[in-house]
Design a protein around this motif. Structure first.
Motif, PDB file in Angstrom:
ATOM      1  N   ASN A  52       0.826  -1.205   0.000  1.00 17.91           N
ATOM      2  CA  ASN A  52       0.000   0.000   0.000  1.00 17.91           C
ATOM      3  C   ASN A  52       0.859   1.253   0.000  1.00 17.91           C
ATOM      4  O   ASN A  52       0.539   2.247  -0.671  1.00 17.91           O
ATOM      5  N   GLY A  53       1.977   1.227   0.756  1.00 21.81           N
ATOM      6  CA  GLY A  53       2.862   2.387   0.793  1.00 21.81           C
ATOM      7  C   GLY A  53       3.444   2.707  -0.564  1.00 21.81           C
ATOM      8  O   GLY A  53       3.605   3.879  -0.929  1.00 21.81           O
ATOM      9  N   SER A  54       3.753   1.676  -1.357  1.00 22.85           N
ATOM     10  CA  SER A  54       4.310   1.923  -2.694  1.00 22.85           C
ATOM     11  C   SER A  54       3.279   2.593  -3.597  1.00 22.85           C
ATOM     12  O   SER A  54       3.616   3.500  -4.376  1.00 22.85           O
ATOM     13  N   VAL A  55       2.013   2.162  -3.507  1.00 20.50           N
ATOM     14  CA  VAL A  55       0.962   2.797  -4.318  1.00 20.50           C
ATOM     15  C   VAL A  55       0.682   4.204  -3.816  1.00 20.50           C
ATOM     16  O   VAL A  55       0.487   5.135  -4.608  1.00 20.50           O
ATOM     17  N   TYR A  56       0.646   4.384  -2.488  1.00 22.00           N
ATOM     18  CA  TYR A  56       0.460   5.729  -1.929  1.00 22.00           C
ATOM     19  C   TYR A  56       1.583   6.666  -2.380  1.00 22.00           C
ATOM     20  O   TYR A  56       1.354   7.848  -2.656  1.00 22.00           O
ATOM     21  N   ALA A  57       2.803   6.123  -2.431  1.00 18.56           N
ATOM     22  CA  ALA A  57       3.935   6.940  -2.888  1.00 18.56           C
ATOM     23  C   ALA A  57       3.734   7.384  -4.320  1.00 18.56           C
ATOM     24  O   ALA A  57       3.973   8.550  -4.677  1.00 18.56           O
ATOM     25  N   LEU A  58       3.292   6.458  -5.167  1.00 15.34           N
ATOM     26  CA  LEU A  58       3.037   6.791  -6.569  1.00 15.34           C
ATOM     27  C   LEU A  58       2.018   7.907  -6.693  1.00 15.34           C
ATOM     28  O   LEU A  58       2.197   8.856  -7.468  1.00 15.34           O
ATOM     29  N   MET A  59       0.955   7.834  -5.896  1.00 19.98           N
ATOM     30  CA  MET A  59      -0.106   8.832  -5.989  1.00 19.98           C
ATOM     31  C   MET A  59       0.273  10.138  -5.304  1.00 19.98           C
ATOM     32  O   MET A  59       0.003  11.226  -5.825  1.00 19.98           O
ATOM     33  N   ALA A  60       0.907  10.051  -4.145  1.00 18.88           N
ATOM     34  CA  ALA A  60       1.254  11.267  -3.404  1.00 18.88           C
ATOM     35  C   ALA A  60       2.313  12.083  -4.133  1.00 18.88           C
ATOM     36  O   ALA A  60       2.306  13.322  -4.057  1.00 18.88           O
ATOM     37  N   VAL A  61       3.217  11.415  -4.837  1.00 20.73           N
ATOM     38  CA  VAL A  61       4.232  12.144  -5.602  1.00 20.73           C
ATOM     39  C   VAL A  61       3.571  12.992  -6.681  1.00 20.73           C
ATOM     40  O   VAL A  61       4.002  14.113  -6.966  1.00 20.73           O
ATOM     41  N   GLY A  62       2.501  12.472  -7.286  1.00 11.93           N
ATOM     42  CA  GLY A  62       1.789  13.262  -8.282  1.00 11.93           C
ATOM     43  C   GLY A  62       1.174  14.511  -7.693  1.00 11.93           C
ATOM     44  O   GLY A  62       1.234  15.601  -8.285  1.00 11.93           O
ATOM     45  N   LEU A  63       0.563  14.389  -6.508  1.00 11.05           N
ATOM     46  CA  LEU A  63      -0.015  15.556  -5.844  1.00 11.05           C
ATOM     47  C   LEU A  63       1.073  16.536  -5.431  1.00 11.05           C
ATOM     48  O   LEU A  63       0.913  17.764  -5.559  1.00 11.05           O
ATOM     49  N   THR A  64       2.187  16.003  -4.944  1.00  7.60           N
ATOM     50  CA  THR A  64       3.323  16.856  -4.565  1.00  7.60           C
ATOM     51  C   THR A  64       3.875  17.595  -5.773  1.00  7.60           C
ATOM     52  O   THR A  64       4.265  18.765  -5.684  1.00  7.60           O
ATOM     53  N   LEU A  65       3.911  16.913  -6.920  1.00 10.00           N
ATOM     54  CA  LEU A  65       4.416  17.533  -8.144  1.00 10.00           C
ATOM     55  C   LEU A  65       3.586  18.752  -8.526  1.00 10.00           C
ATOM     56  O   LEU A  65       4.135  19.824  -8.818  1.00 10.00           O
ATOM     57  N   VAL A  66       2.264  18.604  -8.518  1.00  5.56           N
ATOM     58  CA  VAL A  66       1.388  19.716  -8.889  1.00  5.56           C
ATOM     59  C   VAL A  66       1.553  20.873  -7.910  1.00  5.56           C
ATOM     60  O   VAL A  66       1.658  22.041  -8.315  1.00  5.56           O
ATOM     61  N   TYR A  67       1.587  20.560  -6.613  1.00  7.72           N
ATOM     62  CA  TYR A  67       1.743  21.635  -5.638  1.00  7.72           C
ATOM     63  C   TYR A  67       3.107  22.292  -5.746  1.00  7.72           C
ATOM     64  O   TYR A  67       3.233  23.518  -5.640  1.00  7.72           O
ATOM     65  N   GLY A  68       4.146  21.494  -5.962  1.00  5.91           N
ATOM     66  CA  GLY A  68       5.487  22.059  -6.056  1.00  5.91           C
ATOM     67  C   GLY A  68       5.650  22.996  -7.224  1.00  5.91           C
ATOM     68  O   GLY A  68       6.400  23.984  -7.153  1.00  5.91           O
ATOM     69  N   VAL A  69       4.960  22.720  -8.326  1.00 12.71           N
ATOM     70  CA  VAL A  69       5.084  23.559  -9.518  1.00 12.71           C
ATOM     71  C   VAL A  69       4.149  24.757  -9.461  1.00 12.71           C
ATOM     72  O   VAL A  69       4.550  25.889  -9.752  1.00 12.71           O
TER      73      VAL A  69
ATOM     74  N   TRP B  64      -2.978  13.953   0.912  1.00  8.14           N
ATOM     75  CA  TRP B  64      -2.666  15.238   1.523  1.00  8.14           C
ATOM     76  C   TRP B  64      -1.819  15.055   2.783  1.00  8.14           C
ATOM     77  O   TRP B  64      -0.860  15.802   3.007  1.00  8.14           O
ATOM     78  N   VAL B  65      -2.181  14.058   3.605  1.00  7.70           N
ATOM     79  CA  VAL B  65      -1.397  13.791   4.817  1.00  7.70           C
ATOM     80  C   VAL B  65       0.041  13.447   4.448  1.00  7.70           C
ATOM     81  O   VAL B  65       0.999  13.942   5.071  1.00  7.70           O
ATOM     82  N   ILE B  66       0.226  12.618   3.431  1.00  8.59           N
ATOM     83  CA  ILE B  66       1.572  12.231   2.998  1.00  8.59           C
ATOM     84  C   ILE B  66       2.337  13.449   2.491  1.00  8.59           C
ATOM     85  O   ILE B  66       3.517  13.635   2.806  1.00  8.59           O
ATOM     86  N   THR B  67       1.659  14.289   1.698  1.00  4.09           N
ATOM     87  CA  THR B  67       2.312  15.486   1.157  1.00  4.09           C
ATOM     88  C   THR B  67       2.744  16.436   2.262  1.00  4.09           C
ATOM     89  O   THR B  67       3.858  16.968   2.246  1.00  4.09           O
ATOM     90  N   ALA B  68       1.867  16.665   3.239  1.00 10.91           N
ATOM     91  CA  ALA B  68       2.208  17.558   4.356  1.00 10.91           C
ATOM     92  C   ALA B  68       3.258  16.932   5.264  1.00 10.91           C
ATOM     93  O   ALA B  68       4.168  17.619   5.748  1.00 10.91           O
TER      94      ALA B  68
END
Length: 291
Positions: free
Chosen positions: A15-32, A230-234
């Protein structure tokens, strides 16, 4: 007892690997863009429903291989068009980040209601990618978990390769680090914003395809994923991709063991408790930096 803990560990790792895949996408949008996409969870559900339509509705030949071949380009096109039609027109306005949050919230509500009308309120289930287990004596590992882990990690590595070795990846990094400097040297910010939105849609949609076989697909199931992302990103640090990766695996393990010891109803409580404790010590998150 040891076998049970190994099962829980593997579940958390998967589950952590899939969460990482998804959270990185959210982090990417916020970072840019420094804007938060509230429709992110609905994009996750879109991936799950696409997989269900292709497998159960159409009965596509080739199984999950064909699902990924068909679904990923569709998800990328959907993310790109959504950014161009909904997000891009707001960019020239003042406080556009707040407006993006509001309009993507509206988009999420629209998409969830569309899913309910189109597919009904009943949850959809999907067959596993592969059947069978790997029997190691007292330890039994399902082939499904192994495949999900391999595909998720492969997706993360592919994403990192794109960021480090392609022109669009270097442009994304430049805009994230210094938007004004990127504009001065001629990097087309609008194209970068659209590309990051499309890539993040692919990543969360792929996560929806991978988790749809372990869990059910439902019209409102994306909200749980949005909260966790969101929790992972924060927790990892807003805009920090490396921090998001670490946070995803940590919280994936926490979710698995809390669910095993206390029940799934305590999972979100535990995630927010760890988030608040971390932010109390490091307000910028694990790998975040002060703005």
């Amino acid at each position: 007892m040891l076998m049970e803990y190994v099962d829980v560990f593997i579940s958390g790792l998967t589950n952590g690997s899939v969460y990482a895949l998804m959270a990185v996408g959210l982090t990417l949008v916020y970072g840019v863009s420094k804007a938060f996409n509230f429709a992110y969870g609905s994009f996750y559900s879109l991936g799950g429903y696409l997989a269900w339509v292709l497998l159960a509705g159409i009965g596509i030949w080739g199984g999950y291989i064909s699902v990924f071949i068909v679904a990923l380009p569709l998800l990328m096109a959907f993310g790109y068009v959504t950014e161009k039609l909904i997000v891009a027109p707001l960019r020239s306005r003042s406080d556009w980040e707040i407006k993006v949050m509001m309009i993507t919230l509206g988009l999420a509500l629209f998409m969830d209601n569309f899913y309910q009308v189109a597919f009904g309120s009943r949850m959809k289930s999907l067959p596993p990618i592969v059947d069978g287990v790997w029997d190691l004596g007292d330890i039994v590992i399902s082939y499904q978990d192994i495949v999900i882990l391999v595909l998720s990690v492969s997706g993360i590595l592919a994403f990192r390769w794109i960021l480090n070795n392609t022109r669009i990846g270097m442009a994304v990094r430049a805009v994230a680090q210094n938007p004004e400097g990127a504009r001065i040297v001629g990097i087309p910010k609008d194209r970068v914003f659209a590309a990051t939105f499309a890539i993040s849609t692919v990543m969360v949609g792929a996560g929806g395809v991978l988790l749809a076989q372990k869990y059910f697909v439902s019209p409102t199931g994306g909200w749980d994923i949005l909260v966790k992302s969101w929790v992972i990103t924060a927790f990892g640090g807003m805009g920090s991709i490396q921090g998001g990766l670490y946070a995803a695996f940590i919280l994936g393990m926490l979710e698995a063991f809390v669910g095993y010891w206390f029940g799934m109803t305590w999972v979100l409580f535990a995630l927010f408790a760890v988030l608040l404790a971390t932010l109390a010590v490091r307000p910028q998150g694990l790998m975040g930096k002060w703005g």
